[in-house]
Structure formats: structure tokens, C-alpha cells
Design an enzyme around this catalytic site. Structure first.
Site, PDB file in Angstrom:
ATOM      1  N   CYS A  87       0.838  -1.198   0.000  1.00  0.00           N
ATOM      2  CA  CYS A  87       0.000   0.000   0.000  1.00  0.00           C
ATOM      3  C   CYS A  87       0.874   1.250   0.000  1.00  0.00           C
ATOM      4  O   CYS A  87       1.534   1.549  -0.982  1.00  0.00           O
ATOM      5  CB  CYS A  87      -0.963  -0.041   1.189  1.00  0.00           C
ATOM      6  SG  CYS A  87      -2.346   1.093   0.989  1.00  0.00           S
ATOM      7  N   HIS A 204      -3.521  -5.662   1.008  1.00  0.00           N
ATOM      8  CA  HIS A 204      -2.847  -5.871   2.293  1.00  0.00           C
ATOM      9  C   HIS A 204      -2.824  -7.345   2.685  1.00  0.00           C
ATOM     10  O   HIS A 204      -3.749  -7.800   3.369  1.00  0.00           O
ATOM     11  CB  HIS A 204      -3.597  -5.116   3.391  1.00  0.00           C
ATOM     12  CG  HIS A 204      -3.434  -3.625   3.346  1.00  0.00           C
ATOM     13  ND1 HIS A 204      -2.434  -2.971   3.999  1.00  0.00           N
ATOM     14  CD2 HIS A 204      -4.164  -2.677   2.712  1.00  0.00           C
ATOM     15  CE1 HIS A 204      -2.536  -1.667   3.792  1.00  0.00           C
ATOM     16  NE2 HIS A 204      -3.581  -1.457   3.007  1.00  0.00           N
ATOM     17  N   GLU A 206      -1.243  -8.677   5.005  1.00  0.00           N
ATOM     18  CA  GLU A 206      -1.194  -8.829   6.475  1.00  0.00           C
ATOM     19  C   GLU A 206      -2.591  -8.815   7.074  1.00  0.00           C
ATOM     20  O   GLU A 206      -2.783  -9.205   8.221  1.00  0.00           O
ATOM     21  CB  GLU A 206      -0.312  -7.738   7.097  1.00  0.00           C
ATOM     22  CG  GLU A 206      -0.949  -6.365   7.263  1.00  0.00           C
ATOM     23  CD  GLU A 206      -0.922  -5.511   6.008  1.00  0.00           C
ATOM     24  OE1 GLU A 206      -0.664  -6.068   4.908  1.00  0.00           O
ATOM     25  OE2 GLU A 206      -1.189  -4.288   6.100  1.00  0.00           O
TER      26      GLU A 206
END
Lengths: 231, 756
Positions: A87, A204, A206
């Protein structure tokens, strides 16, 4: 033991999320590195996390690239070691010239946060070795400027060089504007450098690395990385 | 440089500061002399409704504020604190930013979020989520189409940039909010018991630090601005709207949270409404201390500001920190790391006076408590409004039952108040921090607490149409519904914060509404054992057209000891059985069905029996504890039909439902108020009525006996009405619509209108 560093810029806000996945989920030895540091610890992987570095004033990532730590990141990459920009981290890599192209505001002009589908393009890279060609991943995006842009020549080089890691698609792999959350060129969600040791992506991983958080497709990327370092 | 100390205080000047002659007399008495201009300004903001609650205090005192988990009670500090075990506590609060958002929607909303975040991290807590409660006028007006996207973008901008997820909320569109939107922002933070910070100044000689952004003229007198009616001229008050910088606040937050882990500080207080004046006088008053500051030390970003302007500025992203003498370096180093100002502007003093200097010249000298605790308190006149008798009259025999129930259902799902809010919450980063377990669109938002098994659930609620038709009952229902939503997720409510949005309290009718609603809320709080931990009052929500509907918004918080016991709101698997728990009555008064289909904002709203409600909530929690529930969904606006449709439309997966036993309810004659009478339920009431204390659950067939037994134990009626499965929602013989069609209407209602 694999070692990783997560860079913290002023305004980074996915730094703790990345560290959490690396340390608590993947059991990797990981630490924060403050952006004012002129050098990196001995690590295999550097993560540039999401957020709003320097408030994203001027342009996303435009000021962060001048942080002292970025020179160390550049040297780390030059040694062929891994750099992963997520990002805002992707935006910083573009501004730093470590990846080609630029970011525009989302076509909708609105910030967008939602689950999207990604179609894997190039496999056999440090970031995608555990994935199959055309494999579909469900990973969320959250950004206001994820509309990747590059000129024709660069796009052709990315395509020909197998530098496109992921494209936005439907759940079954079709491409179309309705599946692209930001209007990016060629539906690009993530690209690599020529040597394929640097990946920048808007989604993302994560946020998709634990079962309690709607899906674990992000782990496929992290585990590719870990496998690469082990070998 | 300044003439503030020489300016003559005239009756006109006093009136312009919103101070009454009697209040002025009281100020003179407290000072033993006439105030100067700076002091007048300080009294003006501190005695404004926004800061002093002068018109609401006697009523607010009636809220139950005691609870076994409470560590800091309402009113003691910036926000209440509730123990959640394992040495952790939560700290939460909801606050309004209505007036600024009416004038400048983006900045009004951003600074509303910024302010509530500071209220939380000033206590030493790390903010972990944001929510909001929004009200706009009728959708199809230029004004709403300007305010609504501006507010949404503003809320998103601040939270997204800070990296605090906005995980839920509520939005209503109704013409009573034309010209006076409501923007209520809520924040919850987590804090270790040992790092809780108080907002008090103690220890003579301890230095007082100013940290964060520099001071400018923005937001001058914002608290006073918020304490009057909006008018055609309100746009001239634009300088009273502050400008937010979330990047600055992110740095400030990280620096402050780093600081609370050291032992360098005595107290911390954010500079929100009334800026320097409020933060210095409040910390001094709480600490029973005096405080002395020198304005020439304050970091400025404009030149030539007078003491009056400096003391009243509402520039954002600033904090006041009381440092332990000798530990200044610790503070300065941390703020230097984050490239922020940290300047010593004064000291804690003997006595109880607040003294403001500009270099050698004393520009203000007042007792701190006179500003903070000794403001006027009024018991306002109240009178039952005349509109009520007429508005509550509803002749059901004149309300025609619809010919096409499916069409009505679709019409309800297409109403922006009921429709999917994905257009809104997809502009909010609702996942950052990777703790969001239930995304928006569930009955309650739910986060996990990392390194524990716990979850925290929260819901914001208020049906203001009910409050308009019956503020007492409406206040009760707001609390009950918020608690029910939290319970439906499997969490136990532990406390609430409220934001009381009303019209001008000088109008006896408005004050009556306020008092009634507060009484209703208090009664519900006592039954659910959920103390009020703090909140905010927003009066003067009036536009030239009159007062808004009374809108006492509740932010209810619940704790889940084991997050694996969470219960989703949507159907999960084909073949699961569907039960309705609770009675259904002929309650279409005040319903959205009546409003949307029949264009009537009329009738007696649904009645709430608190004992019955409590039994239902205890039942649901017991079922959740025993892992008996596949899903649990509250029924609210639009009644059972809308609730069924919502339960079918999960985020990632849709399910059909065959609900072929609605006749069980239609023919049950079980209405609690119908004993001995022949109770005949109308079909529109069955599908669209808004009877309270009802939920839809789905379950594995093997859990049926257990659940029925539990329902008997908790004295709650239960109806087995159907099964999950198929591609359509089938309700009795009246509704049979493919879920994809419902979803299309539900999801496109807002985007479709925004494209126009």
C-alpha cells in the site's frame, strides 16, 4: 532463522499489523526500524508498511522517500535481498524509483476499503513461489490512491518481463472495470522490479493472514517469502 | 501589544459573549472586580452549554453511573474507564460535532473524529476503533447531497490516516434534520491499569508543557458557536470551524502513548473545546491547584494574536502535559523524536488561581474552579409539547394493508435509512489494526483483543422517530436496542456512552423531551446494569424550520470473554432451522413502514417491557455461551420482513430462507397485552411492525430441543417458522423474492442516488 525489519515512517499505520503477522503468526524474528536510521540491521526482508507517511502531503510516498532509511533500503535491495512494499509502502517504492510507474487517485475519487480478488500472474518469484499461475487470492485493499499508472513502454516491459505479480479480477478470474477497485492500468495490483526481489502491491496481505479475519490467502505470499529465504 | 486588558466591558460586549446580566454579576462577585476582555472570553466559553452543561446537569445527574467494573466514572475525567480483566481496561466516549459539520461538512467531521480520539488517548489509552452515528435531512435535496458525502469523506479521512478502524455506526435520513445534520463520533481505547493518566495538575513547581500543533486563530469561540441555534447567518461563523490535520494527530498520539509508559508525567489533558482555557483550568481544578502560564511561550502559527485569541483558539492537535519536575528531558526527547513542539509554558502553583501572563504582564487571573465547577446551573421550564396528542393519534382502520407485500419490502430496502451502508463504510478503513472480526453490517461491531481470548462489541443506536412520538419510551428503546445488538453478537453489555442531541433547551417543549428521554434511558440502564460512563449533550440543534427530533444516541459496549463464542447476524448454512424469539404485536405506530409506505410519522411507537427485554437478552447470552446459535439478528426498522432479508444477505455469502410458518405468529393470540382479549394481528404488522424484544435466530436442527427448553426457562415465546435454504426469501404466502433481487435493491439504494 529468517530476519525481517518493518520500517516505521511518521504516519505509518500498518507497521504493527505487519510486525504482528511476522512475529506472532509466522514466528519470524522481526523488528521495527525507525525511518531516521541511516542503516538497517542484518535482515533478509524489509517491509515498507501501509499508512500515510508524512500525511501523504504533496503526493503519497513523496516525502518518505527522502527519509534516511531509504538509502539503506536501496543498498539492501541492490544486494539482491527482499523488499516488500504494501500500500503506502508500494507508493514509497514508486517515488523512490525502486519500481517503475506512478500512483493516481482512485478513479472514484473515494477512499476504498474492501475485500478484492487478485489473479496471480507471474509465479516462480520470491513472492509468489507458493502460488500457481492464475491462482485467485482474496485480500483486502484500503487506499485513496491505488490507481497504478505507467506509460505504454513501461507497461510492455512489465508484461514482457513477467514483472506483474497480481491483477484485480473477479472471483473466477475474469478481468473487468467492475472488479478493479481503483482504475489501475491493466488491472495491476502489484508489480516487481526486473530482478524480482522487490514487490510493491496495493492489497494488504497482512490483513488476510489469520482465520479469524476472513481468510488466510495473504499467508500464501508471506510463506513464499519465507520459503525463498530458507532456500 | 495588546489592549485586551484595557477594553471597556460594555453590556453589548457581555451579551455578544452569550453571558446574561445575572451571570455577569456572578462573575464580578467571584473576581471581586470587573473582568477584562480575556477573562470575559474565558468565562464565556467555560460557561457555555458545550463546556458547562449548565442546562443539562440536573438531568444528567439522574443517570446511573455506578458499576462494579468502573474504574473512572462519568464526569470525573475526559472519559469513563471500565475494567475488562487481565490488567486491561477500556475507555470510550461519543461526542457530537453537529454545528461545524452543518457549515463545513468535511472539516466539521474530521475535527469531530480528531477530538474524540484525543479524549481517549489523553487518558493513556490506545484508540482501537471508531464508530459514528449520523443524521441527515431528506436524501433527495441538494443540501443532503452536499453534506452527506462531505461528512463521510471527513470521517474516513481522519480515521484512515490515523490508522484507527471505523468499524460501524448508523445513519438515518429524515427531513427533521434538514439544515441541521448530526455527526456523533465514538471512540474506544484500551489501556493497561498502570498507565491510566488523569487530567489533573498537581505538585507545586511541576512544569506545564504545551505539545503538538501550533496555535492559530481557527475555531475561535467554537464552544460558544455550538451553543446557539443554527441560522441563515451561521455560515458567517465559519472561522469557528476548526481544520483538522490527522497526520499531526497521529504523531501526537504516538508521542503521548510513548510518554505514558515513562514515569515522567503527572497529568495530561487535550485541548479541545475552549482550547488553552479549558485544559489549564480543568487540570488545575481537578488537582486542587493553581496554574500559571505565559502566552509568549505558546508556539504560534499566526502573528499578532491577542491573549484573548490565544486563550480561546480551538486549533486542533494540541495537548497540555503536567510533567514531574526533573523529568523534562524525557518529555522533550520523545517529542523531538516525533518532530513535535514540546514547550514549557508554565508551572503548577500554590493556591487555586489560574494566572495567565503575557511576558511580564498579567492578562488574566481567575479562580480555576470558578471557570470549571462554579458555572451557572439552570433548571429549565418544561412543558409537554402540543404536537404530541395529534401525532400519536393513529386510526389503524384507516391504514390500508398493502396488496403486494414483496413490493413494500423492496421499497423499504431501497430507503437510504434501511439500505446497505456499504457505500459509506467502504470509504472507512474498517480493518486496519487487524482486529476487526465483525465488519460493519452486523448487529454489533466486534474486535478481538490481541494476546487475550476477549472480544469487544459495540453498537450505536437511536430511533428518533420513536423519541419524537414518545421520548420516554424512545429513550428506553434506544438503550434496549443498543444492548440487544451487542447481545446478538454474543457479548455482554457493560456500559454505555450517550450523545444527547436536542433542540433549544430554552423552549419548554424541548426541555420536556430531553427530561423524558433521559428518564427513559436511566430506567433501561438500571435494568440492564449498564452505567453511563460519559458522553456529551448537544442542544440548539435547530434550523429555521424548528427543532430536530429528539435524538439521544447510545453507544453501547459489551465484552465477550471468549471470542470463539461470537454469533454472526447472517444465516450461515442451508438446512439450519429458523426461530423467532419474542412476541409480535400490532405495533405499526412510528414504524418506518408507516412512514415510507403511508407517508405518516404518526402513532404510538412500540412499547418496551424491560423485564421481557432483559429475559430475552439473558436467553440469547445463555444460548451463545452454549454455542447453540448459528446466527442471531435483531429486528428493527422495517420489522421482521426487513430483518429476514438482512439475515439472508451476508457479506460473503447469501442464503435463501423458506419461512412458511408465519401463521404460527399470526394465529398465536399470544400478545402479552391481549390476555383475555381476542387479539387479531394485522398482516402488515406481522411483516413490517416494529415490536421490540424480538430476534431471528438460526440453529442446527440438533440444537432445537435445548433451545426450546431454554426459551421456556427464560419465559420467552419461541416460534419455529422455517429453514435456511434455496435462492429466495419466502415469507408465508406473501413474499417470494430471489435474494439476488433483494440484494440488488439493498446494495444499490445509496450508490444509485449518489450517481444522480
Amino acid at each position: 532463522m529468517i530476519k525481517a525489519a518493518v520500517v516505521v515512517f511518521p504516519g505509518s499505520n500498518c507497521d504493527t499489523d505487519c510486525l504482528h503477522v511476522l512475529k506472532d503468526v509466522l514466528k519470524v524474528q522481526a523488528q521495527f526500524v525507525w525511518h531516521k536510521e541511516g542503516s538497517l540491521p542484518e535482515v533478509d526482508l524489509v517491509v515498507l508498511p501501509g499508512g500515510f507517511s508524512y500525511g501523504d502531503y504533496l503526493r503519497t510516498g513523496a516525502i518518505a522517500r527522502f527519509s534516511p532509511v531509504m538509502e539503506a533500503v536501496r543498498q539492501h535491495a541492490a544486494k539482491g535481498r527482499l523488499v516488500f512494499g504494501i500500500c503506502n509502502g508500494f507508493q514509497v517504492l514508486l517515488e523512490a524509483g525502486l519500481l517503475p510507474g506512478a500512483m493516481l487517485r482512485n478513479q472514484s475519487l473515494n477512499f476504498v476499503c474492501k475485500q478484492v480478488w487478485l489473479k496471480t500472474d507471474t509465479v516462480d518469484t520470491p513472492f509468489t513461489r507458493n502460488l500457481k499461475k492464475d491462482e485467485i487470492l482474496s485480500i483486502p485493499v484500503a487506499h485513496g490512491e491505488g490507481n497504478y499508472y505507467c506509460d505504454d513502454e513501461t507497461l510492455k516491459a512489465l508484461q514482457d518481463g513477467g514483472q506483474i505479480a497480481f491483477r484485480y479480477s473477479s472471483a473466477t478470474g475474469e478481468f473487468g472495470d467492475e472488479f478493479n477497485p481503483n482504475g489501475s492500468r491493466d488491472h495491476i495490483a502489484g508489480i516487481m522490479n526486473e530482478k524480482k526481489n522487490i514487490l510493491g502491491m496495493m492489497p494488504h496481505p497482512e490483513r488476510a493472514s489469520e482465520g479469524i479475519l476472513e481468510g488466510t490467502d495473504g499467508l500464501k505470499i508471506w510463506n513464499s517469502l519465507l520459503g525463498t529465504v530458507k532456500n | 501589544m495588546t489592549t485586551d486588558t484595557q477594553t471597556k466591558i460594555t453590556p453589548e460586549l457581555i451579551a455578544a459573549h452569550g453571558i446574561t446580566p445575572a451571570e455577569y454579576e456572578s462573575i464580578v462577585k467571584k473576581l471581586g472586580r470587573e473582568p477584562n476582555l480575556t477573562e470575559l472570553g474565558m468565562f464565556s466559553v467555560m460557561w457555555s452549554e458545550h463546556c458547562s452543561y449548565k442546562n443539562s446537569k440536573p438531568i444528567l445527574k439522574k443517570f446511573p453511573t455506578e458499576g462494579e467494573r468502573l474504574m473512572v466514572k462519568a464526569g470525573e475525567e475526559n472519559a469513563g474507564i471500565v475494567d475488562i480483566g487481565d490488567g486491561l481496561a477500556i475507555c470510550f466516549k461519543i461526542e457530537s460535532h453537529n454545528h461545524p459539520s452543518a457549515i463545513e461538512p468535511f472539516q466539521g467531521a474530521t475535527t469531530g473524529v480528531g477530538g474524540i480520539l484525543r479524549d481517549i488517548f489523553t487518558m493513556g489509552a490506545r484508540p482501537v476503533f471508531l464508530m459514528n452515528s449520523l443524521r441527515f435531512g431528506k436524501f433527495e435535496t441538494d443540501q443532503t447531497r452536499h453534506l452527506f458525502p462531505g461528512v463521510v469523506a471527513g470521517i474516513g479521512h481522519y480515521g484512515n490516516c490515523m490508522g484507527i478502524p471505523t468499524i460501524g455506526g448508523e445513519v438515518y435520513f429524515d427531513d427533521c434534520y434538514d439544515g441541521n445534520p448530526l455527526v456523533n463520533a465514538m471512540c474506544l481505547g484500551i489501556v493497561s491499569h498502570e498507565t491510566i493518566v488523569k487530567g489533573s495538575a498537581k505538585g507545586t513547581g511541576n512544569p506545564v508543557y504545551y505539545v503538538g500543533a501550533a496555535t492559530g486563530r481557527d475555531g475561535l469561540g467554537g464552544a460558544a458557536f455550538a451553543s446557539k441555534d443554527l441560522s441563515e447567518e451561521s455560515h458567517e461563523d465559519r472561522p469557528a470551524v476548526q481544520v483538522g490535520d490527522p497526520f499531526m494527530e497521529k504523531l501526537l498520539m504516538e508521542a503521548c502513548l510513548e510518554l505514558v509508559k515513562t514515569d515522567a508525567i503527572v497529568g495530561m489533558q487535550d485541548m479541545g473545546a475552549a482550547g488553552l482555557t479549558c485544559s489549564t483550568s480543568e487540570t488545575a481544578a481537578r488537582g486542587n491547584s493553581g496554574i500559571r502560564i505565559d502566552l509568549t511561550k505558546v508556539p504560534m502559527r499566526e502573528t499578532g494574536m491577542t491573549p484573548y485569541e490565544t486563550m480561546l483558539s480551538e486549533s486542533q492537535e494540541r495537548m497540555l502535559i503536567i510533567v514531574k519536575k526533573g523529568k523534562e528531558k524525557i518529555v522533550e526527547d520523545i517529542f523531538e523524536k516525533w518532530d513535535l513542539h514540546a514547550v514549557m509554558i508554565g508551572t503548577v502553583e500554590e493556591g487555586t488561581r489560574m494566572q495567565v501572563f503575557e511576558g511580564p504582564e498579567k492578562v488574566a487571573d481567575v479562580p480555576a474552579k470558578a471557570l470549571v465547577d462554579e458555572g451557572p446551573v439552570y433548571i429549565r421550564e418544561e412543558k409537554k409539547p402540543e404536537y404530541l396528542d395529534q401525532a400519536r393519534k393513529l386510526d389503524l382502520s384507516k391504514v390500508k394493508e398493502p396488496a403486494d407485500y414483496a413490493a413494500v419490502l423492496k421499497k423499504l430496502l431501497d430507503h437510504p435509512t434501511i439500505a446497505s451502508k456499504a457505500w459509506i463504510w467502504q470509504q472507512y478503513d474498517h480493518m486496519v489494526r487487524t482486529d476487526t472480526v465483525f465488519y460493519p453490517g452486523h448487529d454489533a461491531a466486534l474486535i478481538r483483543v490481541k494476546d487475550t481470548k476477549r472480544g469487544i462489541a459495540a453498537s450505536t443506536d437511536c430511533n428518533s422517530l420513536y423519541c419524537y412520538l414518545d421520548p420516554f419510551e424512545g429513550g428506553k428503546i434506544a438503550v434496549a436496542e443498543a444492548a440487544r445488538n451487542v447481545v446478538c453478537s454474543g457479548a455482554k453489555p457493560v456500559g454505555l456512552t450517550n450523545c444527547l442531541n436536542f433542540g433549544n433547551p430554552m423552549k419548554p417543549e424541548v426541555f420536556w423531551q430531553f427530561h423524558q428521554a433521559a428518564n427513559g434511558m436511566s430506567e433501561a440502564c438500571r435494568v440492564f446494569k449498564t452505567p453511563v460512563t460519559g458522553g456529551n449533550v448537544s442542544f440548539y440543534n435547530e434550523s429555521p424550520r424548528g427543532a430536530i427530533f429528539p435524538t439521544p444516541t447510545i453507544g453501547m459496549v459489551g465484552i465477550m470473554e471468549d471470542i470463539d463464542l461470537r454469533v454472526p447476524s447472517h444465516f450461515q448454512a442451508d438446512g439450519d432451522l429458523i426461530f423467532i424469539l419474542g412476541h409480535t404485536l400490532n405495533e405499526i405506530g412510528g414504524s418506518h413502514y408507516l412512514m415510507i409506505e403511508h407517508a405518516l410519522k404518526k402513532g404510538v411507537p412500540p412499547m418496551l417491557d424491560l423485564e421481557r427485554e432483559k429475559a430475552l437478552q439473558d436467553l440469547i447470552l445463555s444460548l451463545a455461551q452454549n454455542r447453540m446459535l448459528a446466527s442471531c439478528h435483531d429486528t428493527a426498522e422495517g420489522g421482521l420482513a426487513v430483518a429476514f432479508a438482512e439475515a439472508c444477505m451476508g457479506l460473503n455469502q447469501s442464503h435463501g430462507a423458506v419461512v412458511d410458518q408465519m401463521n404460527l405468529i399470526l394465529n398465536s393470540k399470544l400478545g402479552p397485552y391481549a390476555e383475555g382479549k381476542n387479539y387479531s394481528l394485522r398482516k402488515d404488522a406481522l411483516y413490517f411492525g416494529e415490536t421490540q424484544s424480538r430476534v431471528i435466530i438460526s440453529l442446527k436442527p440438533e440444537n432445537k430441543e435445548f433451545i426450546i427448553h431454554e426459551c421456556q426457562k427464560f419465559n420467552t415465546p419461541v416460534y419455529q417458522v422455517g429453514k435456511v435454504g434455496g435462492d429466495s426469501l419466502i415469507l408465508g404466502d406473501d413474499i417470494n423474492v430471489p435474494v439476488t433481487e433483494l440484494k440488488n435493491v439493498f446494495e444499490n439504494a445509496i450508490p444509485r442516488r449518489m450517481k444522480k
